[in-house]
Design an enzyme around this catalytic site. Structure first.
Site: not given
Ligand SMILES: Cc1cc2nc3c(=O)[nH]c(=O)nc-3n(C[C@H](O)[C@H](O)[C@H](O)COP(=O)(O)O)c2cc1C
Length: 371
Positions: A71, A101, A202
């Protein structure tokens, strides 16, 4: 029904999407050991940063981790295209563009989710990258900037028209950061409008959540981020539940403790002592969450300064959980872990001076609240 990204067919509908400070080569190796087929991604990489530091270890890929994407984030089409070429040269199966982001440090420079407010620039970035590389381009975005500008449907249509092969949609706006609940019904609208595969994202923390997300959204796959923290087994459990309706057993406490140790060992070997121990403290806290009476051990784990510290505390925890036989089982697994890690080809940066740092301030991104 199989899902394709461009011309290659995925063997899994489950994706561990980018997480800065988490989805490094060590974490991915742990996920790969429990699930051979899920889709993986690196942490996000700054396209501008790559122009100055081409060796960028965040893009290091191990031979056994495919299918995997790299990415990138940024907002300058030519710079993004060069970064995408570098990702392709590193062996990525696809390049994912970060348009989701929400962190101010990223969005204030027009990167990440700020691009949802600049659809014309976003379109140019996608099409410039698309014509610069031969592997598929995917895009990850949110529902919109805030509630008054939820443009994920139109944005998704633009992304598809610009040449993306798959999108991942996180069901929150930038303004929400990680608060509230992901709105899966809005992801459904994006899925309905697009012909390319859509992965919904999500608030998936259990296998049943994944099944419900797919049912509500009609998506082609599910992206699971925070749910995997300290719990890589969630991925094969989801896969099995989706494929066969079978809920597999969760690993027992000693298995969790063992993998916590392997994670720490891998991070120290790969990133060096200082960064490795510091990053592994957070991970080990996640692995040991929920173990009855574990709080006092978790507290000690937050203070480790060596792999031996981690081993001693985790051995105490194993004994607390299962008596002397628990300690013995854990210590046997420790011996095997040392042998395994010494052999692994993707490892071995050791205590190098240029220890690998994650691309952003992890504490700023990390809404690591896992229910
Ligand atoms: C610690 C952390 C770092 C993240 N870093 C990125 C990233 O580098 N790029 C990105 O597109 N999303 C990033 N995200 C978002 C996640 O990919 C995801 O979209 C978000 O956590 C929602 O999904 P979940 O509810 O399954 O956690 C990050 C999330 C967390 C918790």
């Amino acid at each position: 029904m199989s899902v394709r990204i461009g011309s290659f067919e995925l063997k899994s509908r489950v994706y561990v999407p980018p997480m800065a400070g988490v989805t490094d080569i060590v974490f991915r190796n742990i996920v790969r050991q429990v699930d051979p087929n899920c889709l993986l991604s690196t942490e996000m990489v700054s396209s501008r940063g790559l122009m100055y530091r081409k060796e960028c270890h965040i893009m290091d890929l191990a031979p056994d981790e495919h299918p995997i994407g790299i990415q990138i984030f940024g907002h300058e089409p030519d710079v993004m295209a060069q970064a995408a070429q570098m990702a392709e040269a590193r062996g990525a199966d696809f390049v994912d563009i970060n348009m989701g982001c929400p962190v101010p440090k990223i969005t204030k420079g027009k990167d990440g989710c700020a691009l949802m407010r600049e659809p014309e620039l976003a379109r140019e970035i996608i099409s410039t990258i698309k014509s610069a590389i031969n592997i598929p381009v995917t895009v990850k975005f949110r529902l919109g900037w805030d509630d008054s500008s939820r443009n994920a449907v139109e944005f998704g249509e633009m992304v598809e028209a610009a040449g993306a092969s798959l999108v991942t949609v996180h069901g929150r706006t930038r303004a929400q950061l990680y608060s509230g609940k992901a709105d899966w019904s809005f992801i459904a609208k994006v899925k309905k409008a697009l012909s390319i595969p859509v992965f919904g994202n999500g608030d998936v923390f259990e296998a049943e959540d994944a099944a419900r997300l797919l049912e509500v959204t009609g998506c082609d796959g599910v992206a699971v981020a925070r749910g995997t923290l300290g719990n890589p087994w969630l991925i094969p459990r989801i896969t099995r539940f989706l494929d066969d309706g079978i809920m597999t057993e969760a690993p027992d406490d000693i298995d969790r403790i063992t993998v916590a140790f392997k994670h720490c060992l891998g991070l120290v070997q790969y990133k060096g002592l200082r960064i490795g121990t510091s990053e592994s403290r957070r991970h080990m806290t996640h692995y040991t969450k929920g173990i009855s009476g574990g709080a006092v051990f978790r507290n000690r784990l937050t203070q480790i300064s060596s792999v031996e510290d981690a081993m001693n505390i985790l051995a105490d925890l194993a004994e607390h959980v299962q008596g002397p036989s628990g300690r013995q089982r854990f210590l046997l697994a420790v011996e095997n872990a040392y042998l395994e890690y010494c052999k692994h080809p993707g490892k071995g940066a050791g205590d190098r001076k240029d220890s690998i740092k994650t691309p952003v301030d992890v504490h700023a991104v990390a809404p690591v609240a896992v229910p």
